[in-house]
Design an enzyme around this catalytic site. Structure first.
Site, short mmCIF file in Angstrom:
data_model
loop_
_atom_site.label_atom_id
_atom_site.label_comp_id
_atom_site.label_asym_id
_atom_site.label_seq_id
_atom_site.Cartn_x
_atom_site.Cartn_y
_atom_site.Cartn_z
N THR A 147 121.65 27.82 -40.98
CA THR A 147 122.00 28.77 -39.94
C THR A 147 123.45 29.25 -40.05
O THR A 147 124.35 28.48 -40.36
CB THR A 147 121.79 28.11 -38.55
OG1 THR A 147 120.47 27.59 -38.51
CG2 THR A 147 121.99 29.09 -37.41
N ALA B 37 122.85 34.73 -38.64
CA ALA B 37 121.56 34.47 -39.29
C ALA B 37 120.96 33.20 -38.72
O ALA B 37 121.26 32.10 -39.18
CB ALA B 37 121.73 34.35 -40.80
N ARG C 227 109.71 20.47 -39.26
CA ARG C 227 108.92 20.96 -38.12
C ARG C 227 107.95 19.89 -37.62
O ARG C 227 107.77 19.70 -36.42
CB ARG C 227 108.19 22.25 -38.50
CG ARG C 227 109.16 23.38 -38.48
CD ARG C 227 108.71 24.65 -39.12
NE ARG C 227 109.84 25.58 -39.01
CZ ARG C 227 109.93 26.72 -39.65
NH1 ARG C 227 108.97 27.11 -40.46
NH2 ARG C 227 110.97 27.50 -39.48
N GLY D 118 113.61 13.60 -5.65
CA GLY D 118 115.07 13.71 -5.66
C GLY D 118 115.71 12.82 -6.71
O GLY D 118 116.75 13.17 -7.31
N GLU E 144 114.93 24.19 -35.60
CA GLU E 144 113.93 24.16 -36.67
C GLU E 144 112.88 25.26 -36.50
O GLU E 144 111.70 25.05 -36.75
CB GLU E 144 113.24 22.78 -36.75
CG GLU E 144 114.15 21.63 -37.11
CD GLU E 144 114.94 21.85 -38.39
OE1 GLU E 144 114.55 22.72 -39.19
OE2 GLU E 144 115.97 21.18 -38.56
C1 LIG Z 1 121.42 21.35 -31.38
C2 LIG Z 1 121.11 22.23 -32.55
C3 LIG Z 1 120.98 21.67 -33.82
C4 LIG Z 1 120.72 22.48 -34.93
N1 LIG Z 1 120.69 21.93 -36.19
C5 LIG Z 1 120.62 22.74 -37.28
C6 LIG Z 1 120.79 22.21 -38.60
O1 LIG Z 1 120.93 21.00 -38.80
N2 LIG Z 1 120.77 23.08 -39.65
C7 LIG Z 1 120.62 24.42 -39.48
O2 LIG Z 1 120.64 25.16 -40.47
N3 LIG Z 1 120.45 24.96 -38.23
C8 LIG Z 1 120.45 24.16 -37.14
N4 LIG Z 1 120.32 24.68 -35.86
C9 LIG Z 1 120.12 26.10 -35.71
C10 LIG Z 1 118.74 26.45 -35.14
O3 LIG Z 1 117.75 26.21 -36.10
C11 LIG Z 1 118.82 27.91 -34.65
O4 LIG Z 1 119.57 27.88 -33.46
C12 LIG Z 1 117.47 28.51 -34.42
O5 LIG Z 1 116.84 28.74 -35.65
C13 LIG Z 1 117.56 29.84 -33.67
O6 LIG Z 1 118.53 30.68 -34.20
P1 LIG Z 1 119.60 31.38 -33.23
O7 LIG Z 1 120.19 30.32 -32.38
O8 LIG Z 1 120.51 32.21 -34.04
O9 LIG Z 1 118.71 32.30 -32.27
P2 LIG Z 1 118.13 33.75 -32.63
O10 LIG Z 1 117.48 33.74 -33.96
O11 LIG Z 1 119.18 34.77 -32.38
O12 LIG Z 1 117.01 33.89 -31.52
C14 LIG Z 1 117.30 34.20 -30.15
C15 LIG Z 1 115.97 34.40 -29.42
O13 LIG Z 1 115.25 35.50 -30.01
C16 LIG Z 1 113.96 35.08 -30.42
N5 LIG Z 1 113.58 35.79 -31.63
C17 LIG Z 1 114.29 35.92 -32.78
N6 LIG Z 1 113.59 36.62 -33.70
C18 LIG Z 1 112.42 36.95 -33.13
C19 LIG Z 1 111.25 37.67 -33.55
N7 LIG Z 1 111.15 38.19 -34.76
N8 LIG Z 1 110.21 37.82 -32.67
C20 LIG Z 1 110.28 37.27 -31.44
N9 LIG Z 1 111.35 36.59 -30.98
C21 LIG Z 1 112.40 36.42 -31.81
C22 LIG Z 1 114.07 33.59 -30.64
O14 LIG Z 1 112.81 32.96 -30.54
C23 LIG Z 1 115.03 33.20 -29.53
O15 LIG Z 1 114.31 33.04 -28.34
C24 LIG Z 1 120.55 23.88 -34.75
C25 LIG Z 1 120.65 24.43 -33.46
C26 LIG Z 1 120.93 23.63 -32.38
C27 LIG Z 1 121.08 24.28 -31.03
#
Ligand SMILES: Cc1cc2nc3c(=O)[nH]c(=O)nc-3n(C[C@H](O)[C@H](O)[C@H](O)COP(=O)(O)OP(=O)(O)OC[C@H]3O[C@@H](n4cnc5c(N)ncnc54)[C@H](O)[C@@H]3O)c2cc1C
Length: 569
Positions: A169, A173, A283, A389, A412
Site C-alpha cells: 500500500t 495506491a 485473506r 451499559g 487485506e
Molecule cells: C491497520 C492496518 C494495517 C495494514 N497493513 C498493511 C500491510 O501490512 N501491508 C500493506 O501493504 N497494506 C496494509 N494495509 C493497507 C490496507 O490493505 C489498505 O488500507 C486497504 O487495502 C484499503 O486501501 P485504502 O486505505 O487506500 O482505501 P481505498 O482503496 O482508498 O478505499 C476507500 C473506500 O473505497 C472503496 N473502494 C475502493 N475501490 C473501490 C471499487 N473499485 N469499488 C467499490 N468500492 C471501492 C473501499 O472499499 C473503501 O471502502 C493496512 C491498513 C491498516 C488500516
C-alpha cells in the site's frame, strides 16, 4: 483456559471434520502413519492452546492499553507484545507450516490455521504482528527466493530473531494496487528503491518485502517486482506509526525509501502474480482472525447472558437475546467450516498439486475474508448489545473485540474489493457455462446437495435473481456475451458491480450452509447448526434478491451527475 481443549467446536472440527486420511499422505508423504501423526498434532495444539489461552490471552489487555511505544523517535512494540512474539517463536509457531529444511515443522496449513485462530482469539494485535512480521515474509522468501536468499533470510525469521513486513500500500495506491509509484532501479548487482509505503503492519522490524515498479515506463500491474529491503540502520526510514483504535498493539508504519539498497526477490514483471500468493493466503488468515475475535466475543456473550438477570430470569432466556446468541454460534461454526475447508484446499492445491482444489479455493477465498469480516463485526456488535451499559466499559474487554473487529473489513482488501473479486469470478463461471443457471448451479461446489429444503430455496432464489440479471445483460450486450465469445464491458457489468456485495453476501451464506450441511452428513449432532445456517441463507437470499430486482435506486444517474460536475470543475 486452554483455547483448544475448552472449545468444543474446534475440537470437533479437529477430531471429526478434517479428512486426515486424505491430508496426511499429501502433506507428510504416503508412508506417514495417519493415526500417530494426527495424535501428535492434537497434543501439540493442546499444549499451544494452554499457552495461548493463559499467557497470550492474559497479556492482551496490556498489549491493547500500551499500544505502540514511540520513544525518542524509535517505534517499538510493547514489552508484553515482545513477550508474546518470543513465546510463539519458541513454541515453533512461526514455521509451523514452513518446510523442515528451513527450521519449520512442515505441518499442513489446516493445523496451522487452527493455531492462528487461537492466537487471534487471545489477542488480535499479536496475531497480525506475528503473521505479517514473521510467517508471511519467511513464506514469501521460501517461495520466490534464490537458495542463497532462503539460507540467509529464513532461519533467523523462523527463530523469531528478525522481524519483517510486506509492503504494498502507498498513500495513493490502496485498493488500486496498479497505481503504485515506488520505483526500483538497477544499481550494479543490486537495486535502489525510491518511494513511500503506507499502513505497513509490523513495519518497524529489520527488513521489509516491497512491491515496486521495476520496469521503467510500465503501468498498472505490469512491470512490478518484489524486493527484500534490509533496514540496516537507516537504509529506509520508519517515519511514523499510526495512532489507531483497532489492534492497538500492532505497529502500522509509514516507510520512506530514498535510494534504499534492495535485492530482487523473484522476477521482474512477475511482482503482481507473486504478491497475489501472499494476498490470497492473508485473506484466509484474516478470516481466521475474524474467527478468533468472534469466538472471544461469543464466549463472553454466552457467559454474561447466562449470569445477568433482568425481569427475574437470565437475559439469554429473553427471546431476542436467545436468537442473537444462536445466530452467533451458527456464524462462528459456519466461519470455522469454510475457513477449515479453505485451509485444506490450500494444502491440497499447493502440496498435492490438485487443480480442482485450486479452483475451489479461488472461489472460497474472498468469501472467507468477507464473511470473516462483516459477520464478525455483527457478532461483536451483538456482544456489546448483550452487555448493555457494561459493553462500552473498557474493563469488560468486549469493546476491545468490537474495536479489533472493525479492522477486518478494511485490510487485506476491503469488503467491497472482495465482493468485486467474488462477482467477477462468478461471472466468468456463468458466462463460460450459462447452463449452470438452469441446472441448479451457480457453481460446481454450490450445485452439491445441501441439507433440507431451506438450502434449496436459498440457492434457487439466488439463481433466479442471477438469471434475471444475466438475461438483462444478454438483452443489452447480445448473445455473444452470454455464450462467452467476448467479455462484458465495465458498463455492461455495472448492475453486477452495484449489487456485488449483495451477491457476495448470498454466496458466502450459501457456502456456509453447504459446508455445515456436509459436516452434518458426517456428524449428525451438527444437523441443528446446519439447518440454522440454511434458514439464514434463505432469508439472506430472499432479502438480497428483492434488492437486486428493485433497480438501481438512482445510483447511476447520481454517478453521471457527479461525473459531469467533475468535468466542469
Ligand atoms: C491497520 C492496518 C494495517 C495494514 N497493513 C498493511 C500491510 O501490512 N501491508 C500493506 O501493504 N497494506 C496494509 N494495509 C493497507 C490496507 O490493505 C489498505 O488500507 C486497504 O487495502 C484499503 O486501501 P485504502 O486505505 O487506500 O482505501 P481505498 O482503496 O482508498 O478505499 C476507500 C473506500 O473505497 C472503496 N473502494 C475502493 N475501490 C473501490 C471499487 N473499485 N469499488 C467499490 N468500492 C471501492 C473501499 O472499499 C473503501 O471502502 C493496512 C491498513 C491498516 C488500516
Amino acid at each position: 483456559m486452554n483455547y483448544f481443549l475448552d472449545n468444543p467446536d474446534l475440537v470437533e472440527t479437529f477430531d471429526k471434520i478434517v479428512d486426515w486420511d486424505k491430508l496426511v499422505p499429501v502433506t507428510q508423504g504416503a508412508k506417514a502413519d495417519v493415526k500417530d501423526t494426527v495424535a501428535t498434532w492434537r497434543e501439540m495444539l493442546a499444549v499451544a492452546g494452554e499457552y495461548i489461552g493463559t499467557e497470550i490471552a492474559g497479556r492482551a489487555k496490556q498489549v491493547d492499553e500500551l499500544g505502540v511505544i514511540r520513544d525518542g523517535g524509535r517505534i517499538e512494540t510493547s514489552e508484553p507484545m515482545k513477550e508474546n512474539l518470543r513465546g510463539l517463536a519458541e513454541l515453533g509457531f512461526v514455521g509451523l507450516s514452513l518446510p523442515e529444511s528451513f527450521e519449520g515443522s512442515g505441518l499442513p496449513q489446516t493445523v496451522n490455521s487452527l493455531g492462528v485462530e487461537m492466537i487471534a482469539r487471545a489477542c488480535a494485535a499479536t496475531m497480525v504482528e506475528f503473521g505479517i512480521g514473521y510467517t508471511e515474509p519467511a513464506a514469501m522468501i521460501i517461495r520466490f527466493g534464490t537458495d542463497e536468499q532462503k539460507r540467509r533470510w529464513v532461519p533467523p525469521v523462523v527463530r523469531g530473531e528478525r522481524k519483517g513486513a510486506v509492503a504494498m500500500t502507498e498513500p495513493q495506491a490502496g485498493s488500486d494496487v496498479g497505481n503504485i509509484a515506488t520505483t526500483a532501479t538497477k544499481d550494479g548487482d543490486g537495486w535502489r528503491l525510491t518511494g513511500r509505503k503506507q499502513f505497513i503492519s509490523a513495519g518497524n522490524g529489520e527488513f521489509v518485502i516491497v512491491l515496486a515498479r521495476a520496469a521503467e515506463g510500465s503501468k498498472g500491474l505490469d512491470g512490478l517486482a518484489l524486493f527484500i529491503v534490509p533496514r540496516d540502520g537507516d537504509n529506509y526510514i520508519v517515519e511514523r506509526a499510526e495512532h489507531k483504535f483497532p489492534i492497538r498493539g500492532s505497529t502500522t508504519c509509514s516507510l520512506v525509501f530514498e535510494g534504499s539498497r534492495a535485492e530482487l526477490l523473484g522476477e521482474v514483471g512477475a511482482g503482481w502474480r507473486e504478491i497475489l500468493t501472499f494476498m490470497n493466503e492473508s485473506r484466509i488468515a484474516i478470516g481466521l482472525q475474524g474467527l478468533g475475535v468472534g469466538e472471544a466475543a461469543y464466549a463472553k456473550a454466552m457467559r454474561y447472558a447466562s449470569e445477568r438477570k433482568q425481569n427475574g430470569r437470565p437475559i439469554r432466556e429473553h427471546p431476542m437475546i436467545a436468537e442473537m446468541l444462536m445466530d452467533m454460534e451458527t456464524t462462528i461454526a459456519g466461519l470455522r467450516a469454510i475457513a477449515t475447508e479453505a485451509s485444506t484446499l490450500q494444502d491440497l492445491s499447493t502440496r498435492g498439486k490438485d487443480e480442482r482444489a485450486a479452483r475451489d479455493l479461488r472461489e472460497l477465498t474472498p468469501l472467507v475474508k468477507w464473511y470473516g469480516s462483516e459477520e464478525i463485526v455483527r457478532v461483536c456488535r451483538n456482544t456489546l448489545q448483550i452487555y448493555g451499559g457494561y459493553g462500552v466499559v473498557t474493563e469488560y474487554d468486549v469493546e476491545r473485540h468490537m474495536r479489533d473487529a472493525l479492522i477486518l473489513p478494511i485490510y487485506e482488501g476491503t469488503s467491497q474489493i472482495q465482493s468485486l473479486m467474488a462477482v467477477r469470478d462468478l461471472m466468468r463461471t456463468i458466462l463460460r457455462s450459462p447452463g449452470a443457471l438452469v441446472r441448479g448451479g451457480p457453481t460446481r461446489l454450490l450445485a452439491k446437495a445441501g441439507i433440507g429444503g431451506d438450502y434449496a430455496v436459498a440457492r434457487s432464489t439466488f439463481v433466479g435473481a442471477l438469471r434475471a440479471m444475466v438475461a438483462a445483460l444478454a438483452r443489452k450486450g447480445g448473445l455473444d456475451l452470454v455464450r462467452g465469445k467476448r467479455q462484458p464491458t465495465e458498463d455492461e457489468m455495472a448492475p453486477f458491480l452495484l449489487h456485488a456485495e449483495r451477491i457476495t453476501e448470498t454466496l458466502a451464506h450459501l457456502h456456509v450452509a453447504r459446508a455445515l450441511g456436509a459436516q452434518a452428513a458426517r456428524v449428525p449432532s451438527r444437523k441443528p447448526l446446519a439447518e440454522r445456517a440454511a434458514r439464514r441463507a434463505k432469508l439472506v437470499a430472499i432479502r438480497n434478491a428483492a434488492a437486486m430486482g428493485a433497480g438501481d435506486g438512482g445510483v447511476f444517474a447520481k454517478i453521471a451527475e457527479w461525473q459531469q460536475e467533475r468535468a466542469r470543475s
